[in-house]
Scaffold this motif. Structure first.
Motif, PDB file in Angstrom:
ATOM      1  N   LEU A 215       0.841  -1.203   0.000  1.00  0.00           N
ATOM      2  CA  LEU A 215       0.000   0.000   0.000  1.00  0.00           C
ATOM      3  C   LEU A 215       0.879   1.258   0.000  1.00  0.00           C
ATOM      4  O   LEU A 215       0.633   2.203  -0.758  1.00  0.00           O
ATOM      5  N   ALA A 216       1.934   1.241   0.838  1.00  0.00           N
ATOM      6  CA  ALA A 216       2.806   2.417   0.912  1.00  0.00           C
ATOM      7  C   ALA A 216       3.473   2.680  -0.442  1.00  0.00           C
ATOM      8  O   ALA A 216       3.497   3.819  -0.938  1.00  0.00           O
ATOM      9  N   VAL A 217       3.986   1.605  -1.065  1.00  0.00           N
ATOM     10  CA  VAL A 217       4.666   1.775  -2.363  1.00  0.00           C
ATOM     11  C   VAL A 217       3.654   2.235  -3.420  1.00  0.00           C
ATOM     12  O   VAL A 217       3.931   3.116  -4.238  1.00  0.00           O
ATOM     13  N   PHE A 218       2.457   1.665  -3.371  1.00  0.00           N
ATOM     14  CA  PHE A 218       1.418   2.034  -4.332  1.00  0.00           C
ATOM     15  C   PHE A 218       1.075   3.529  -4.219  1.00  0.00           C
ATOM     16  O   PHE A 218       0.969   4.238  -5.223  1.00  0.00           O
ATOM     17  N   LEU A 219       0.922   4.003  -2.975  1.00  0.00           N
ATOM     18  CA  LEU A 219       0.552   5.411  -2.798  1.00  0.00           C
ATOM     19  C   LEU A 219       1.672   6.327  -3.288  1.00  0.00           C
ATOM     20  O   LEU A 219       1.422   7.320  -3.986  1.00  0.00           O
ATOM     21  N   ALA A 220       2.939   5.957  -2.953  1.00  0.00           N
ATOM     22  CA  ALA A 220       4.057   6.791  -3.414  1.00  0.00           C
ATOM     23  C   ALA A 220       4.115   6.770  -4.945  1.00  0.00           C
ATOM     24  O   ALA A 220       4.276   7.818  -5.594  1.00  0.00           O
ATOM     25  N   GLY A 221       3.950   5.579  -5.538  1.00  0.00           N
ATOM     26  CA  GLY A 221       3.984   5.468  -7.009  1.00  0.00           C
ATOM     27  C   GLY A 221       2.843   6.239  -7.651  1.00  0.00           C
ATOM     28  O   GLY A 221       3.000   6.858  -8.710  1.00  0.00           O
ATOM     29  N   SER A 222       1.662   6.238  -6.996  1.00  0.00           N
ATOM     30  CA  SER A 222       0.513   6.953  -7.560  1.00  0.00           C
ATOM     31  C   SER A 222       0.769   8.459  -7.575  1.00  0.00           C
ATOM     32  O   SER A 222       0.431   9.144  -8.545  1.00  0.00           O
ATOM     33  N   VAL A 223       1.386   8.968  -6.488  1.00  0.00           N
ATOM     34  CA  VAL A 223       1.698  10.400  -6.448  1.00  0.00           C
ATOM     35  C   VAL A 223       2.580  10.742  -7.650  1.00  0.00           C
ATOM     36  O   VAL A 223       2.342  11.701  -8.388  1.00  0.00           O
ATOM     37  N   TRP A 224       3.583   9.899  -7.868  1.00  0.00           N
ATOM     38  CA  TRP A 224       4.495  10.135  -8.984  1.00  0.00           C
ATOM     39  C   TRP A 224       3.741  10.057 -10.313  1.00  0.00           C
ATOM     40  O   TRP A 224       3.866  10.920 -11.182  1.00  0.00           O
ATOM     41  N   HIS A 225       2.915   9.018 -10.449  1.00  0.00           N
ATOM     42  CA  HIS A 225       2.201   8.790 -11.708  1.00  0.00           C
ATOM     43  C   HIS A 225       1.254   9.949 -12.030  1.00  0.00           C
ATOM     44  O   HIS A 225       1.244  10.469 -13.142  1.00  0.00           O
ATOM     45  N   PHE A 226       0.470  10.383 -11.020  1.00  0.00           N
ATOM     46  CA  PHE A 226      -0.488  11.474 -11.266  1.00  0.00           C
ATOM     47  C   PHE A 226       0.229  12.805 -11.490  1.00  0.00           C
ATOM     48  O   PHE A 226      -0.193  13.627 -12.287  1.00  0.00           O
ATOM     49  N   GLY A 227       1.338  13.016 -10.732  1.00  0.00           N
ATOM     50  CA  GLY A 227       2.037  14.305 -10.836  1.00  0.00           C
ATOM     51  C   GLY A 227       2.843  14.412 -12.109  1.00  0.00           C
ATOM     52  O   GLY A 227       2.838  15.456 -12.776  1.00  0.00           O
ATOM     53  N   ALA A 228       3.544  13.330 -12.491  1.00  0.00           N
ATOM     54  CA  ALA A 228       4.408  13.401 -13.667  1.00  0.00           C
ATOM     55  C   ALA A 228       3.579  13.415 -14.950  1.00  0.00           C
ATOM     56  O   ALA A 228       4.064  13.850 -15.997  1.00  0.00           O
ATOM     57  N   GLY A 229       2.332  12.958 -14.890  1.00  0.00           N
ATOM     58  CA  GLY A 229       1.488  12.893 -16.094  1.00  0.00           C
ATOM     59  C   GLY A 229       0.962  14.251 -16.518  1.00  0.00           C
ATOM     60  O   GLY A 229       0.390  14.389 -17.602  1.00  0.00           O
ATOM     61  N   GLN A 230       1.149  15.277 -15.702  1.00  0.00           N
ATOM     62  CA  GLN A 230       0.630  16.597 -16.069  1.00  0.00           C
ATOM     63  C   GLN A 230       1.526  17.264 -17.100  1.00  0.00           C
ATOM     64  O   GLN A 230       2.741  17.144 -17.025  1.00  0.00           O
ATOM     65  N   PRO A 231       0.918  18.005 -18.063  1.00  0.00           N
ATOM     66  CA  PRO A 231       1.763  18.686 -19.043  1.00  0.00           C
ATOM     67  C   PRO A 231       2.598  19.784 -18.379  1.00  0.00           C
ATOM     68  O   PRO A 231       2.227  20.293 -17.333  1.00  0.00           O
ATOM     69  N   GLY A 232       3.722  20.144 -19.012  1.00  0.00           N
ATOM     70  CA  GLY A 232       4.561  21.232 -18.488  1.00  0.00           C
ATOM     71  C   GLY A 232       5.809  20.682 -17.812  1.00  0.00           C
ATOM     72  O   GLY A 232       5.987  19.473 -17.693  1.00  0.00           O
ATOM     73  N   LYS A 233       6.667  21.621 -17.371  1.00  0.00           N
ATOM     74  CA  LYS A 233       7.963  21.223 -16.818  1.00  0.00           C
ATOM     75  C   LYS A 233       7.783  20.581 -15.427  1.00  0.00           C
ATOM     76  O   LYS A 233       7.151  21.157 -14.556  1.00  0.00           O
ATOM     77  N   ALA A 234       8.382  19.368 -15.277  1.00  0.00           N
ATOM     78  CA  ALA A 234       8.205  18.667 -14.007  1.00  0.00           C
ATOM     79  C   ALA A 234       9.261  19.087 -12.993  1.00  0.00           C
ATOM     80  O   ALA A 234      10.417  19.275 -13.343  1.00  0.00           O
ATOM     81  N   SER A 235       8.862  19.298 -11.730  1.00  0.00           N
ATOM     82  CA  SER A 235       9.824  19.465 -10.637  1.00  0.00           C
ATOM     83  C   SER A 235       9.270  18.613  -9.500  1.00  0.00           C
ATOM     84  O   SER A 235       8.070  18.295  -9.496  1.00  0.00           O
TER      85      SER A 235
END
Ligand SMILES: CC1=C(/C=C/C(C)=C/C=C/C(C)=C/C=C/C=C(C)/C=C/C=C(C)/C=C/C2=C(C)CCCC2(C)C)C(C)(C)CCC1
Ligand SMILES: [Fe+2]
Length: 298
Positions: free
Chosen positions: A82-102
């Motif tokens: 669950l912990a890994v899934f939640l961390a991975g989801s944050v990355w997946h949802f955040g990195a999927g947005q258009p524009g420069k990633a930070s």
């Protein structure tokens, strides 16, 4: 069209709360899964150039192998999964947005659909996660709340740093989502976020990119996602008996299978995304595509 899901799911949760979770799951499965099913179209040019007509098997076997490993991990170590899934989801949802990633932007954006229900409904959100993990985690609602407070700081930091031109739009979008997560049950609000924001952004990105999935364009994107969506639903249905009836209602079993299934597909889905979106990966993909046009029968 997808925006219709908003009033429909909101009305169902207010008028027929007992049906709300089932409807939210149906939306996640039928309208959210197709965005990942485009992975087949992304892999196709590169894999076909290398493996010819056997390309799909060469792609699907390791893809399913990785997904199966994640499902086994949920069974063996539900809390860490669950912990890994939640961390991975944050990355997946955040990195999927258009524009420069930070990192700040990824945490602020990607953490939003998890932090908002944890802030507004910590106990209900923790209950859903425990059903998904199929394990009791009594301290979970406290942990979720603390993480959500840290997320609030990250989100505020990112808003103050981001360029003033887009700030107003971002604040409005975040306020709309906050209202959705405050007013609706966690799973329903998440389903709305997933099917009206995350999945369409991903599909638009692929449909408009002529290199990553050359056969996909805005007019055929849903159609191209259908075969692998159907295959995924078949595989999912065949796994349902493993989510035994002793562990709750049919909806609870479907919830565990759906979210664990998404977690399982997320690993190969994110790996493919990282390889094909990175500059070096894009060059290799581009070359494979040119070769394929050269030898169309390969
Ligand atoms: C290609 C291929 C395929 C397909 C695939 C697919 C179809 C994919 C998909 C993918 C996907 C489709 C992905 C997704 C992802 C997702 C995610 C990542 C999610 C997350 C979530 C979360 C985190 C949530 C949470 C929550 C909240 C917040 C509240 C309430 C509760 C809940 C739990 C819901 C197959 C297998 C057939 C075969 C081989 C090849
Ligand atoms: Fe996605």
């Amino acid at each position: 069209m997808l925006w219709l899901a908003w009033p429909v799911l909101a009305l169902v949760s207010w008028l027929q709360p007992a049906c709300a979770e089932g409807c939210a799951l149906a939306a996640i499965i039928l309208l959210g899964v197709p965005h990942g099913a485009l992975d087949g179209e992304i892999a196709r040019p590169w894999m076909r150039a290398r493996f010819g007509i056997g390309w799909f098997a060469a792609f699907a076997v390791p893809y399913l192998g990785l997904a199966a490993l994640v499902l086994v991990a949920w069974d063996v170590a539900p809390r860490s999964s669950l912990a890994v899934f939640l961390a991975g989801s944050v990355w997946h949802f955040g990195a999927g947005q258009p524009g420069k990633a930070s990192v700040l932007r990824i945490v602020a954006f990607g953490g939003l659909p998890i932090a908002l229900p944890s802030l507004f409904h910590p106990a209900a959100t923790a209950a859903v996660f425990q059903t998904v993990a199929r394990a009791p985690i009594p301290e979970l609602s406290g942990i979720l709340r603390s993480c959500a407070l840290v997320w609030l700081l990250a989100a505020a930091g990112w808003l103050t740093q981001s360029d003033p031109a887009g700030r107003r739009r971002r604040i409005l979008q975040a306020a709309g989502l906050a209202a959705t997560f405050a007013l609706l049950p966690p799973l329903v609000a998440f389903a709305l976020y997933f099917v009206t924001i995350h999945a369409p952004a991903h599909m638009r990105g692929i449909a408009r990119d002529p290199v990553r999935a050359p056969r996909v364009d805005p007019s055929n994107v849903m159609l191209r996602s259908l075969p692998l969506t159907a295959l995924t639903l078949l595989i999912g249905a065949s796994l349902l008996p493993l989510y035994d009836a002793g562990s709750g209602s049919f909806i609870d079993r479907l919830l565990a299978l759906t979210i664990q299934g998404l977690a399982a597909l997320t690993l190969p889905h994110m790996l493919l995304d990282a390889v094909t979106a990175a500059p070096a990966g894009r060059i290799a993909w581009d070359e494979a595509d040119r070769n394929l046009r050269h030898y169309p029968t390969a």
